[in-house]
Design an enzyme around this catalytic site. Structure first.
Site, mmCIF file in Angstrom:
data_model
loop_
_atom_site.group_PDB
_atom_site.id
_atom_site.type_symbol
_atom_site.label_atom_id
_atom_site.label_comp_id
_atom_site.label_asym_id
_atom_site.label_seq_id
_atom_site.Cartn_x
_atom_site.Cartn_y
_atom_site.Cartn_z
ATOM 1 N N GLU A 1 0.842 -1.201 0.000
ATOM 2 C CA GLU A 1 0.000 0.000 0.000
ATOM 3 C C GLU A 1 0.879 1.253 0.000
ATOM 4 O O GLU A 1 2.025 1.204 0.441
ATOM 5 C CB GLU A 1 -0.975 0.010 1.179
ATOM 6 N N LYS B 1 2.601 4.697 1.023
ATOM 7 C CA LYS B 1 2.934 5.263 2.333
ATOM 8 C C LYS B 1 2.604 6.743 2.303
ATOM 9 O O LYS B 1 3.287 7.526 1.619
ATOM 10 C CB LYS B 1 4.413 5.041 2.645
ATOM 11 N N ASP C 1 2.268 10.608 3.239
ATOM 12 C CA ASP C 1 3.150 11.535 3.925
ATOM 13 C C ASP C 1 2.316 12.320 4.933
ATOM 14 O O ASP C 1 1.915 13.455 4.696
ATOM 15 C CB ASP C 1 3.795 12.470 2.893
ATOM 16 N N TYR D 1 -4.022 1.467 8.547
ATOM 17 C CA TYR D 1 -3.161 0.438 7.953
ATOM 18 C C TYR D 1 -2.871 -0.741 8.874
ATOM 19 O O TYR D 1 -2.103 -1.629 8.509
ATOM 20 C CB TYR D 1 -1.860 1.031 7.437
ATOM 21 N N LYS E 1 11.094 3.684 -0.049
ATOM 22 C CA LYS E 1 10.874 5.123 -0.175
ATOM 23 C C LYS E 1 11.140 5.602 -1.594
ATOM 24 O O LYS E 1 12.019 5.081 -2.286
ATOM 25 C CB LYS E 1 11.823 5.883 0.785
ATOM 26 N N CYS F 1 15.477 46.378 -16.603
ATOM 27 C CA CYS F 1 15.496 44.986 -17.051
ATOM 28 C C CYS F 1 16.943 44.527 -17.243
ATOM 29 O O CYS F 1 17.705 45.191 -17.956
ATOM 30 C CB CYS F 1 14.715 44.858 -18.359
ATOM 31 N N CYS G 1 17.409 43.977 -21.307
ATOM 32 C CA CYS G 1 17.371 45.051 -22.321
ATOM 33 C C CYS G 1 17.517 46.438 -21.723
ATOM 34 O O CYS G 1 17.603 47.420 -22.451
ATOM 35 C CB CYS G 1 16.085 44.959 -23.130
ATOM 36 N N CYS H 1 9.237 43.877 -17.218
ATOM 37 C CA CYS H 1 10.066 44.701 -18.096
ATOM 38 C C CYS H 1 9.117 45.414 -19.048
ATOM 39 O O CYS H 1 8.200 44.799 -19.601
ATOM 40 C CB CYS H 1 11.026 43.796 -18.865
ATOM 41 N N CYS I 1 12.718 43.783 -26.048
ATOM 42 C CA CYS I 1 13.539 42.999 -25.113
ATOM 43 C C CYS I 1 13.776 41.610 -25.716
ATOM 44 O O CYS I 1 12.823 40.881 -26.002
ATOM 45 C CB CYS I 1 12.803 42.887 -23.775
HETATM 46 O O1 I6G Z 1 4.255 4.489 9.398
HETATM 47 C C1 I6G Z 1 3.595 3.576 8.727
HETATM 48 C C2 I6G Z 1 2.986 3.905 7.549
HETATM 49 C C3 I6G Z 1 2.280 2.953 6.832
HETATM 50 C C4 I6G Z 1 3.538 2.245 9.213
HETATM 51 C C5 I6G Z 1 2.842 1.278 8.485
HETATM 52 C C6 I6G Z 1 2.205 1.659 7.281
HETATM 53 O O2 I6G Z 1 1.554 0.704 6.621
HETATM 54 C C7 I6G Z 1 0.944 1.067 5.391
HETATM 55 N N1 I6G Z 1 2.774 0.005 8.933
HETATM 56 C C8 I6G Z 1 3.387 -0.314 10.071
HETATM 57 C C9 I6G Z 1 3.331 -1.715 10.550
HETATM 58 C C10 I6G Z 1 4.068 0.647 10.806
HETATM 59 N N2 I6G Z 1 4.157 1.919 10.383
HETATM 60 C C11 I6G Z 1 4.754 0.294 12.060
#
Ligand code: I6G
Length: 679
Positions: free
Chosen positions: A115, A117, A119, A227, A316, A410, A413, A428, A434
């Site tokens: 899946e 991750k 942010d 998750y 990552k 500018c 020119c 400008c 120019c």
């Molecule tokens: O920080 C996390 C983001 C996403 C996770 C995670 C995750 O699973 C999609 N899964 C685990 C088991 C842990 N941190 C510890």
């Protein structure tokens, strides 16, 4: 007069109904009723609860917001520690992870659950007998902070679980995030209120969750995906991680729709690259992909090392933000004369490429961020977006850092630089005198969506302008100004390339009115506006001589565009260039003006995706617009049709989810030919 029992029954029914719609709207992204109807249900519930306040319970949908501001966050020990994940930064790291897993399990191949991750921020939700009783941050993994009041304001987090199959104690772990659209809207609001905008969606989500006043959090567009689980007092049915996610989903908790089972490390790498390609189109930011051994039995066999599971890894993406030294601030002059401050950077690898320049947008942005030459700065490059300087690392500011001053003349020119009142941009005043503006105007004129002159690249335009051989777009068509020998003599050209370029220039002479208008590079006149003008007036002279009232009658045209059009066509130099272009053979068929032309698709919104065989996407767009349709880039509930070509990508999934009808190429052709189509 309703009895108190009647009121109690109505309240209970309304809560069930509202929770049902909340789930469809916020979790499944699939609204079942119009917003106004939802508001009416909510108002009815509020009115009834006002009549019978003793019936208000904490899980009522009216009670998401309302708690008083806190003086601080209480500590919450996690019954089951919130772990961290090991990271993989390369395919090799993934191969090594898979080798450890297969060796540990003494198997040849493992099924993983994959899946994205997000942010965002990890949080833990605690449900007791189905009611949300506590929400906490990860903190140090053992003790977090109590953010219950704030999490209650997140609409996709259920205050009460659905059904009755859930364990009496259920801790759910997930990531709270802010969508890109929510982030942009929030930052616009921050700027409008002269408050500091957030650097990125993650900071905005974190700042919003750590508000002491939940009323403020409630105004922030937060969402969550779950998750995994923490403390659970009854074994969950299901033998795999995927089964657990399915249970969470069944109980009304939001789970990423991108979750997928993959086979072996090859499946992991394929998923990683697929999501990487989809990444920019996802409505939220992600920084990688998480892979977990799917079988719970296998997870238990592998166990943990220090504070991370041996059965999971985060692969990552290359970081989208990095630090580097800003060497100097240069000025770039654009097509419309806009002076953009550009940071020259010590080369830094960010977002998967080496970056040496980043935009600083305008003078106000430089001032707001207090960026100075010599500073250490945070640079961000997300997807294909132009790299930008996000912030300054003030602690690392050298004594000799130099503040930025917008030049008064500018730098290309020497013409005077002017900044109109209320505008952020300095320009400008040299116009096509120019050379920087000339270069950009010619590049735009030749570009694919404009006159589409193949082989006339940016570098060649720059060189031709610098040599003094290309002074206006009309020179392109004038073989006495720009003969074959001159073109053939340019760097990386030669006879054959010059022949090809001249053939491409000749080919571009046959164009359309909309393309021609767009290619003139009039400020704020993009492709859509150019098409609307062409559809409305049909002939160029009618546009050039139209008065304010006539122009304002065109769809999508407002006072700013009118002022720009009138200023452009008022300029005798521009009229002369247009005349020369026509004299040198640039031509287009007149379009039947709007009043003569049927607009059967007026008011309908289309989105195009994938590649088509019989026409390009731009051609399809122009044809749809000519019939009155609006063509936009992203799908929403308002989209009338999604037109799909080959390899349609994620838009198709979104359309299916929102119930937007899909047309294939044949159906589009039939529609354009005037036939009706059935949804
Ligand atoms: O920080 C996390 C983001 C996403 C996770 C995670 C995750 O699973 C999609 N899964 C685990 C088991 C842990 N941190 C510890």
């Amino acid at each position: 007069m309703p009895t108190s029992t009647d009121i109690a029954v109505s309240i209970a029914q309304l809560r069930v109904e509202i929770n049902h719609h909340n789930h469809y709207y916020y979790v499944l992204d699939d609204p079942q009723i119009p917003d106004a109807e939802y508001d009416r249900l909510m108002q009815r519930l509020q009115a009834l609860e006002l009549q019978a306040p003793e019936l208000i319970t904490p899980d009522s949908p009216t009670q998401r917001v309302g708690a008083k501001p806190l003086s601080g966050f209480a500590e919450v020990p996690h019954a089951v520690a919130m772990l961290s994940l090991d990271n993989a930064f390369s395919d090799d790291d993934m191969l090594a992870f898979d080798a450890r897993v297969t060796k540990g399990l003494e198997v040849d191949e493992v099924i993983y659950c994959a899946e994205p991750k997000l942010d965002g921020l990890a949080v833990s939700l605690r449900y007791e007998r189905g009611l949300l009783v506590r929400a906490a941050t990860r903190g140090d993994g053992r003790v977090g902070e109590d953010i219950t009041q704030n999490v209650r304001t997140i609409n996709s987090v259920p205050l009460r679980l659905m059904g009755d199959e859930f364990p009496p104690v259920l801790e759910v772990r997930g990531e709270v995030y802010m969508s890109r659209a929510g982030f942009d809207a929030l930052n616009k609001r921050q700027r409008d209120h002269e408050e500091k905008p957030f650097a990125n969606p993650r900071n905005a989500a974190a700042g919003s969750l750590r508000q002491l006043d939940p009323k403020i959090t409630a105004t922030r567009p937060l969402a969550m995906y779950c998750y995994g689980v923490g403390e659970v007092d009854e074994a969950l049915s299901g033998a795999s991680h995927r089964d657990i996610l399915a249970c969470l989903k069944e109980w009304g908790l939001p789970v990423s729709p991108e979750t997928k089972e993959v086979r072996g490390v090859a499946g992991c790498l394929e998923y990683y690259h697929q999501i990487g390609e989809k990444r920019a189109a996802l409505p939220y930011e992600i920084d990688g992909v998480v892979f977990k051994v799917n079988s719970i039995r296998q997870q238990q066999a592998l166990g943990f090392v220090s504070r991370a599971p041996r059965w999971a890894i985060a692969h990552k993406f290359p970081a989208q933000e990095e630090m580097t030294r800003l060497i100097d601030i240069d000025i770039q002059v654009g097509r419309t004369g806009a002076l953009t401050p550009v940071a020259r950077l010590e080369a830094v690898f960010v977002g998967g490429v080496t970056v040496t320049n980043a935009t600083l947008h305008n003078e106000d942005e430089v001032r707001r961020k207090d960026v100075r030459a010599g500073d250490m700065v945070v640079v961000r490059r997300a997807g294909d977006v132009i790299p930008e300087v996000v912030s300054v690392v003030l602690a690392a500011r050298p004594d000799d850092a130099r503040a930025f001053v917008m030049p008064t003349d500018c730098p290309v020119c020497g013409s005077e630089v002017r900044r109109a009142e209320g505008e952020a941009v300095s320009r400008c005043s040299g116009g096509l005198y120019c050379s920087a503006q000339r270069k950009e105007a010619i590049k735009h004129f030749a570009s694919r969506r404009a006159m589409d002159i193949e082989g006339l690249g940016d570098k060649l335009v720059e060189q031709l302008v610098e040599m003094g051989w290309l002074n206006s777009v009309a020179d392109l068509y004038d073989r006495s100004a720009l003969p074959h020998e001159k073109l053939a003599g340019m760097a990386r050209m030669g006879d054959k390339s010059a022949d090809n370029l001249i053939a491409a220039i000749d080919k571009s002479k046959q164009t359309t009115l909309a393309r021609f208008l767009f290619s003139l590079g009039i400020r704020e006149v993009g492709q859509t506006t150019a098409q609307s003008l062409a559809n409305h007036f049909g002939k160029l002279p009618a546009i050039m001589d139209a008065d304010e009232e006539a122009l304002l009658a065109v769809a999508d045209v407002g006072p700013v565009v009118v002022a720009n059009l009138r200023a452009f066509f008022h300029e005798s130099h521009n009229r002369e260039v247009i005349e020369s272009l026509q004299r040198l053979g640039v031509q287009w068929p007149d379009v039947a003006a709007k009043r003569d032309q049927p607009q059967p698709l007026a008011g309908q919104i289309f989105v195009l995706t994938g590649s088509m065989e019989s026409m390009t996407r731009d051609e399809a767009k122009a044809k749809l617009q000519a019939l009155g349709a609006k063509v936009t880039a992203s799908i929403s509930k308002k989209t009338r049709y999604l037109v799909v070509g080959a390899d349609p990508g994620s838009k198709r999934d979104k359309a299916e989810k929102l119930g937007v009808p899909i047309l294939d190429e044949a159906a589009l052709e039939s529609l354009l030919a005037g036939h009706s189509v059935t949804d």
